[in-house]
Design a protein around this motif. Structure first.
Motif, short mmCIF file in Angstrom:
data_model
loop_
_atom_site.label_atom_id
_atom_site.label_comp_id
_atom_site.label_asym_id
_atom_site.label_seq_id
_atom_site.Cartn_x
_atom_site.Cartn_y
_atom_site.Cartn_z
N PRO A 108 49.38 68.96 -26.52
CA PRO A 108 48.29 68.01 -26.22
C PRO A 108 48.04 67.84 -24.72
CG PRO A 108 49.74 67.12 -27.91
CD PRO A 108 50.41 68.35 -27.38
N LEU A 109 49.10 67.86 -23.94
CA LEU A 109 48.93 67.70 -22.49
C LEU A 109 48.22 68.92 -21.90
CD1 LEU A 109 49.68 65.45 -20.56
CD2 LEU A 109 51.75 66.70 -19.95
N SER A 110 48.56 70.10 -22.40
CA SER A 110 47.88 71.31 -21.94
C SER A 110 46.40 71.28 -22.28
CB SER A 110 48.54 72.54 -22.57
OG SER A 110 47.87 73.72 -22.22
N HIS A 111 46.07 70.87 -23.52
CA HIS A 111 44.67 70.77 -23.93
C HIS A 111 43.93 69.68 -23.16
CE1 HIS A 111 45.79 73.57 -26.88
NE2 HIS A 111 45.97 72.78 -27.93
N PHE A 112 44.66 68.64 -22.77
CA PHE A 112 44.05 67.53 -22.02
C PHE A 112 43.50 68.02 -20.68
CE2 PHE A 112 44.83 63.83 -19.06
CZ PHE A 112 43.72 63.10 -19.46
N TYR A 113 44.25 68.89 -20.01
CA TYR A 113 43.81 69.40 -18.71
C TYR A 113 42.97 70.66 -18.83
CZ TYR A 113 46.73 65.98 -16.36
OH TYR A 113 47.26 64.80 -15.92
N ASP A 114 43.11 71.38 -19.95
CA ASP A 114 42.31 72.58 -20.18
C ASP A 114 41.77 72.51 -21.60
OD1 ASP A 114 41.13 75.07 -20.09
OD2 ASP A 114 43.00 76.16 -20.49
N PRO A 115 40.73 71.67 -21.84
CA PRO A 115 40.25 71.41 -23.20
C PRO A 115 39.41 72.55 -23.74
CG PRO A 115 38.90 70.23 -21.61
CD PRO A 115 39.98 70.91 -20.82
N PRO A 116 39.20 72.57 -25.08
CA PRO A 116 38.36 73.60 -25.68
C PRO A 116 36.90 73.48 -25.27
CG PRO A 116 38.96 71.94 -27.31
CD PRO A 116 39.77 71.67 -26.08
N TYR A 117 36.50 72.28 -24.85
CA TYR A 117 35.14 72.06 -24.35
C TYR A 117 35.16 70.80 -23.48
CZ TYR A 117 35.45 69.02 -28.46
OH TYR A 117 35.88 68.10 -29.38
N GLY A 118 34.15 70.67 -22.64
CA GLY A 118 34.04 69.48 -21.79
C GLY A 118 34.94 69.56 -20.56
N GLU A 119 35.01 68.46 -19.86
CA GLU A 119 35.75 68.39 -18.60
C GLU A 119 37.19 67.96 -18.84
OE1 GLU A 119 35.59 65.91 -14.35
OE2 GLU A 119 33.95 65.74 -15.82
N GLY A 120 38.13 68.65 -18.20
CA GLY A 120 39.54 68.32 -18.34
C GLY A 120 39.87 66.98 -17.71
N GLY A 121 40.85 66.26 -18.30
CA GLY A 121 41.28 64.99 -17.76
C GLY A 121 40.38 63.82 -18.08
N SER A 122 39.45 63.99 -19.01
CA SER A 122 38.49 62.94 -19.36
C SER A 122 38.87 62.31 -20.71
CB SER A 122 37.08 63.52 -19.45
OG SER A 122 37.00 64.50 -20.48
N ASN A 123 38.15 61.23 -21.07
CA ASN A 123 38.36 60.61 -22.38
C ASN A 123 38.07 61.60 -23.50
OD1 ASN A 123 39.13 58.08 -21.47
ND2 ASN A 123 37.02 57.37 -21.25
N GLU A 124 36.99 62.36 -23.33
CA GLU A 124 36.62 63.36 -24.34
C GLU A 124 37.71 64.42 -24.47
OE1 GLU A 124 32.80 66.23 -25.45
OE2 GLU A 124 33.25 65.79 -23.35
N ALA A 125 38.29 64.83 -23.33
CA ALA A 125 39.36 65.83 -23.36
C ALA A 125 40.60 65.30 -24.08
CB ALA A 125 39.72 66.25 -21.93
N ALA A 126 40.91 64.01 -23.90
CA ALA A 126 42.06 63.41 -24.57
C ALA A 126 41.87 63.43 -26.08
CB ALA A 126 42.26 61.98 -24.08
N ARG A 127 40.66 63.09 -26.53
CA ARG A 127 40.38 63.12 -27.98
C ARG A 127 40.50 64.54 -28.52
NH1 ARG A 127 36.47 59.14 -26.57
NH2 ARG A 127 34.90 60.76 -26.25
#
Length: 510
Positions: free
Chosen positions: A112-131
């Protein structure tokens, strides 16, 4: 050794040749060493056939769900009078421990932490990335992998316990290929692929398990993380799992699996109540809902017009789908062995639902805590991953809470017991698949496979070739995915024939 089949000798020879190939450095074989060759093949398969992996795993999930609601759900995996050999808690513990226990511990905070900073879409480190981070972590460890396991395990259990067929994968295909092909070269090839994927998949996990245990000892107690420490751990674990393997299913694996569940639930509850409890439960509820809501779209998401997103999908989702298919022969055979006496509906619901919900809660607790620490408190857990590797993520998270050292010790014990259980289960499966499906393979056969697995892990860990071995195992997923499609067809044909025979017997009574 009189009971072994030719699959045993072929597989053992090929395994030894791959180990020898794996230790040859690139300087000796430029562009011809194991790492380079397997990486090239795997990259080709992921790039050209990523759609195939997505479609096949989705087909397996749809088929599994269909079985739950179909008229075939009442069919028992065994004779009419057979009762389940294990109670629900032990059954869940055994299938979960063999399925992905050690992987959840390894990736619970790191993925989850890896996806949070490098998400499948959108900007890393954002609320959307956390979801998205938690949603995709649950996706990768949820219904799809367990559907892959369920389909093969169901087929093995059905043909072994109800049709009295040999407990090998090739025997499942007789309704499709015919008896002559199944008992000939085609059957040998199918069983060899099963053993190949199991040996190298589990050997890779043994190596990575040793890395995480040594990482935990280094993080908590200050041990220097060296190959000598990792080799010592492999030797100790090998002795323990071989002792367990010699005691059989009803002692070694059964007791270890129950221990795994107790330790896993204890660790999860400690962090749940010592960590940001309200935040974690809000994440669990929201993420589980969004996962179910977006499941169809995620299942078939390839993003051909977005190169960055496509690379992410290939590197994570498609890689995972290939990995689960490669692990299906091992996990499926083991789950089948411990599932006699259950109905198809009971079996599929149990295998799909319970591990998925537990996995969702696990990622919410560990991944949610990691993201909370990084996002809200600025602890910078991601830096530990960058500096020490993914194996440090779990211990870095636990360190931030009260009783952190105590929880880390529990985590090390949990990794160790999962480690032993996976290897123990694998020796049983390999013994079963190379003795014509014997439910009680000879101890000497299990001993041989145990030594081969541990030797492969130790040698390739020493040479840095574990990644190549993992890739080699995943390559086996491509032909095995085709085999599993034939398994589905074979099951449908057999179910239809059985229902037809049942209806004819009812009419005859009238």
């Amino acid at each position: 050794m009189q009971r072994v089949t030719k699959v045993f000798y072929i597989s053992a020879i090929v395994a030894l040749l791959f180990i020898i190939w794996g230790v040859i450095p690139e300087s000796v074989l430029p562009n011809g060493n194991l790492d380079h060759v397997t990486s090239t093949i795997q990259s080709f398969l992921v790039e050209k056939f990523g759609w195939f992996y997505l479609l096949t795993t989705t087909i397996f999930l749809v088929f599994a769900i269909y079985l739950i609601v179909s008229k075939y759900g009442k069919i028992k995996l065994g004779r009419p009078g057979d009762e389940p050999e294990y109670n629900y808690i032990t059954w869940f513990a055994m299938l979960f421990s063999a399925g992905m226990g050690i992987g959840l511990v390894f990736w619970g905070a790191a993925e989850p932490l890896s996806h949070f900073y490098d998400p499948p879409y959108g900007e890393g480190g954002s609320n959307e990335a956390a979801r998205a981070a938690l949603q995709y972590s649950i996706f990768h460890w949820g219904f799809h992998p367990w559907a892959v396991y369920a389909v093969l395990a169901l087929a093995l259990a059905y043909f072994k316990f109800r049709k009295q067929s040999p407990g090998v994968v090739s025997a499942i295909l007789e309704p499709v290929l015919g008896e002559k092909r199944v008992k000939g070269a085609w059957g040998t090839l199918v069983d060899f692929i099963v053993v190949f994927a199991t040996v190298f998949g589990v050997a890779t996990s043994l190596g990575f398990g040793a890395i995480q245990i040594s990482g935990g000892l280094s993080f908590v107690f200050g041990f220097e993380q060296t190959f000598t420490l990792q080799l010592t751990l492999i030797i100790i674990v090998t002795i323990l799992y071989m002792i367990s393997a010699m005691t059989g299913l009803n002692k070694g694996i059964k007791y270890l699996s129950n221990t795994n569940i107790v330790l896993a639930i204890s660790l999860m509850l400690f962090l749940l109540f010592l960590g940001p409890t309200n935040f974690i439960m809000n994440i669990f509820t929201t993420t589980l809902g969004s996962y179910i809501e977006n499941l169809p779209a995620m299942s078939l998401r390839m993003t051909p017009f977005q190169e960055d997103s496509l690379a992410w999908t290939q590197g994570w989702t498609i890689f995972y789908w290939a990995w689960w298919i490669a692990w299906a022969p091992f996990v499926g055979t083991f789950i089948a062995r411990v599932s006699r006496g259950r109905t198809i509906r009971e079996f599929v619901v149990g295998v799909l639902l319970v591990p998925t919900i537990f996995g969702a809660l696990w990622f919410s607790v560990f991944g949610g805590s990691a993201i909370s620490l990084d996002y809200y408190e600025g602890t910078n857990i991601i830096q530990y991953i960058d500096d020490l590797g993914e194996e440090a993520a779990l211990f870095a998270v636990l360190e931030q809470f009260p009783l952190g050292t105590f929880m880390s010790i529990i985590a090390i014990l949990l990794i160790s017991t999962f480690f032993i259980t996976s290897a123990d289960s694998a020796t049983f499966v390999l013994g079963m698949q190379t003795t014509g499906g014997s439910l009680y393979p000879p101890n000497i056969v299990k001993l041989v496979w145990g030594v081969i697995q541990s030797s492969a892990a130790a040698v390739l860990l020493w040479q840095g070739g574990l990644g190549a071995l993992q890739t080699a195992s995943i390559i086996a997923a491509f032909p095995f995915a085709i085999i599993m499609i034939l398994v589905v067809i074979s099951l449908i044909k057999s179910f239809r024939q059985e229902v037809k025979e049942i209806e004819m017997r009812k009419k005859a009574r009238l």
